[in-house]
Design an enzyme around this catalytic site. Sequence first.
Site, PDB file in Angstrom:
ATOM      1  N   CYS A 190     -50.695  38.352 -54.555  1.00  0.00           N
ATOM      2  CA  CYS A 190     -51.039  37.116 -53.845  1.00  0.00           C
ATOM      3  C   CYS A 190     -51.161  35.961 -54.828  1.00  0.00           C
ATOM      4  O   CYS A 190     -50.992  36.134 -56.037  1.00  0.00           O
ATOM      5  CB  CYS A 190     -52.350  37.295 -53.074  1.00  0.00           C
ATOM      6  SG  CYS A 190     -53.767  37.635 -54.148  1.00  0.00           S
TER       7      CYS A 190
ATOM      8  N   ASP B 113     -22.301   6.265 -62.860  1.00  0.00           N
ATOM      9  CA  ASP B 113     -21.407   5.844 -63.939  1.00  0.00           C
ATOM     10  C   ASP B 113     -20.014   5.746 -63.319  1.00  0.00           C
ATOM     11  O   ASP B 113     -19.762   6.332 -62.266  1.00  0.00           O
ATOM     12  CB  ASP B 113     -21.446   6.880 -65.058  1.00  0.00           C
ATOM     13  CG  ASP B 113     -20.432   6.582 -66.146  1.00  0.00           C
ATOM     14  OD1 ASP B 113     -20.396   5.438 -66.613  1.00  0.00           O
ATOM     15  OD2 ASP B 113     -19.670   7.502 -66.501  1.00  0.00           O
TER      16      ASP B 113
ATOM     17  N   ASP C 105     -21.365  11.671 -66.763  1.00  0.00           N
ATOM     18  CA  ASP C 105     -20.560  12.802 -67.239  1.00  0.00           C
ATOM     19  C   ASP C 105     -20.386  12.860 -68.744  1.00  0.00           C
ATOM     20  O   ASP C 105     -20.014  13.892 -69.286  1.00  0.00           O
ATOM     21  CB  ASP C 105     -19.159  12.738 -66.614  1.00  0.00           C
ATOM     22  CG  ASP C 105     -18.317  11.643 -67.246  1.00  0.00           C
ATOM     23  OD1 ASP C 105     -18.774  10.481 -67.259  1.00  0.00           O
ATOM     24  OD2 ASP C 105     -17.222  11.957 -67.731  1.00  0.00           O
TER      25      ASP C 105
END
Length: 764
Positions: free
Chosen positions: A13, A455, A656
Amino acid sequence: MESIQLSVKGMKCGGCVSTVEKILNNSDGIENVSVNLLTESAYFEITQKHIDIESVLENLKENGFPAKIYINDFSKKINKTELEKKKKWNNQWKKLTFALLLLFFSGLGHLAEGRYINFPILGNIFFHASLATLALLFPGRGIIINGFKSFIKNHPDMDSLVALGVISAYTTSLLSLIFPATGFPCFFNEPVMLLGFILIGRYLEERARYQTGSSIGELLDLQPEMANIYTEDNQIKSIRVNTLRPNQEIQVLAGDRVPADCIVTEGNSYIDVSHITGESKPIEVKEGENLSSGSLNLNSTLRLKVQNVGGDSSLAKLVNLIESVNARKPRIQRIADEIAGKFTYFVLIFATLTFFFWWKGARNIWPDLLSHNHQFITHSSHTLHSSLGSNAENFLSLAIQLSIAVLVIACPCALGLATPTVITVASGKAAKKGVLFKGGDKIEMASKINQIIFDKTGTLTKGKPFIVDYKNYHDHSFLLKIAASLEKESRHPIADALIQEAKKQNLSLFPIKNIFTHSGRGISGELESIDGLINIGNIEWLLSKGIIIDSEAKKVIENEETKTNTIIGVSIKDKLLGFILLGDLLRDDSIKTVQNLRENKFKINILSGDRKQTVLALAKKIGCKETEVKWDLLPEMKLKNIENLKINNKVAMIGDGINDVPALASSDLGIAVGSGTQIAKANADVVLMGDQLNGLPYALNLAKKTIRKIKQNLTWAFGYNLLAIPLAAGILFPKYGILLTPSIAALLMAISSITVVINALSLD
């Protein structure tokens, strides 16, 4: 700092999670601890070179949580995970079968006592005492032992509550049987029913929990067990995949999966890579192209050269990334775990108060309560199957039964499972769509995003520039040769375009003497056989370097023909050699993705280092206004723009390249496209695999649904305990005569945990 993952057993738990975290946090040299109940794992970082991990493991074991360092052996993981789960289910099934058998005979006792069936032995009290004893000794033994161990070590958990309830019911019944004068209730059926219902609940919960992690199992299934390799005499030999080595050549037939990361050396075919990119459309591959492990070869035989195997393969890294999503908890889960850690103490105190209230206080408030509720009370002593309160001939009996019900009905397990189950389901669903979240906290942040910054090059465009034209210099081959020679050590998309074009023209490149990269501006250096410093980059940077650009050259730059293209200049010393014009294509889904995001009320911006005309031309295509676009930005300028936007918004940055890394790190949520550089993906919070952007709206929408599900689960878990515990304590008994039996309380507790997991599985 070194990261460590432990496999931890014995957690039942949220209280257990809190205890394990406390033990690890109190260990020297350990920080950033995160414990996950669903995956039974603990994650932490080591801040010291020399740390005694064995003593940490021993400390966990002494506290009832045996642990071992998780060894990330991909070849073993493929089969071992499934075998361990099956073994665990078999053990649970054995306990459950025995408990259900006892429950069956206990149920027959109801019928025998009511004379519905004529079977005297089933109505014998000693027979039922034997059933209860067997229930405690066999299916309930583990729960009772673990529960009392945790209680003694001062970190009570769910097992502690169940153990106290079961033992209290059994002891009370035993005393009533041996010493009838005590007036204690006798309900030997309760321990049997309690354990039966609890084990049913745990078995169903475990099955449901396994389904939450099914995406990892599906990925592991993509790894074939055998591979066909070419021998020295070019014959085919079948071997086990875990014996494959880099540089071996293998054969993959149509319909087979690629067993490792490879490069195509012979043949061409269509490949299904949906497990990585989420894109269902097959891709065509030919000689020289790379294939990821687990890819499905659809229609032609391929000869491949092995690159990465086992744990180094892309499939293994994908599995590891999905597994590690639980290493970082969302803030909402940390709060729930803190509450769950103290919850069992609250239940124990509440059960004790319940006992003393009904034993000593209730008789003064409602002196005629038991006689008033006569219709709910049976006055026969030693009735085998008495319900809670139904045989309470005195307030002591009622107090005992009510306090047991409080212990049993409380459910700290639901609190512990409320968040990790949903996070695991969400990360698995995202992975199937080619979206990788690097932690539950990243999913939480994604749910809050309202502003998205793109971008341009390599993000909204494909990032594969091509040469459109040459300007201001008659010898195009020499211009390209100079540019490609200096750019050949760069990883920028423009450099790749120059090098590929030079290869097409069979140009022999100059060796590099020295080189220096100016991020977001250009590249400078010296080449052998060329006298003077060479600069290649954008026009503004060349001007800042003192390069002379005459009026004729400026006309070329400002010409309408060149405005929509990226333009770079090449100079030797302070003299401009010429310009190279490059074009780039929009990603197929850029327009649709931006439209989708706008429809979902996201604010959109484009920040680019490219020149104004090129950026505005792209913005027009995807439906962005000039006020939403900025151009000619260096990396530090992008960073400043993001910091300004973060003042009033939750900002996601999608990029990227290397020059996007500071912006990705600075934004609230950094998102890298899978076709980008490794450093960009390493510094991002979310990675969009493949070369598609359509996973972005899905990811942000899924994140919102995920947090909504977590809140539903936590509301249910807290709400259940807030309502169920007072109900079990008899709050409705004085006025309405309504009480719960301990066995019904156990059933409700089991249902509570299962409900949380099933709700997580309903995430779509």
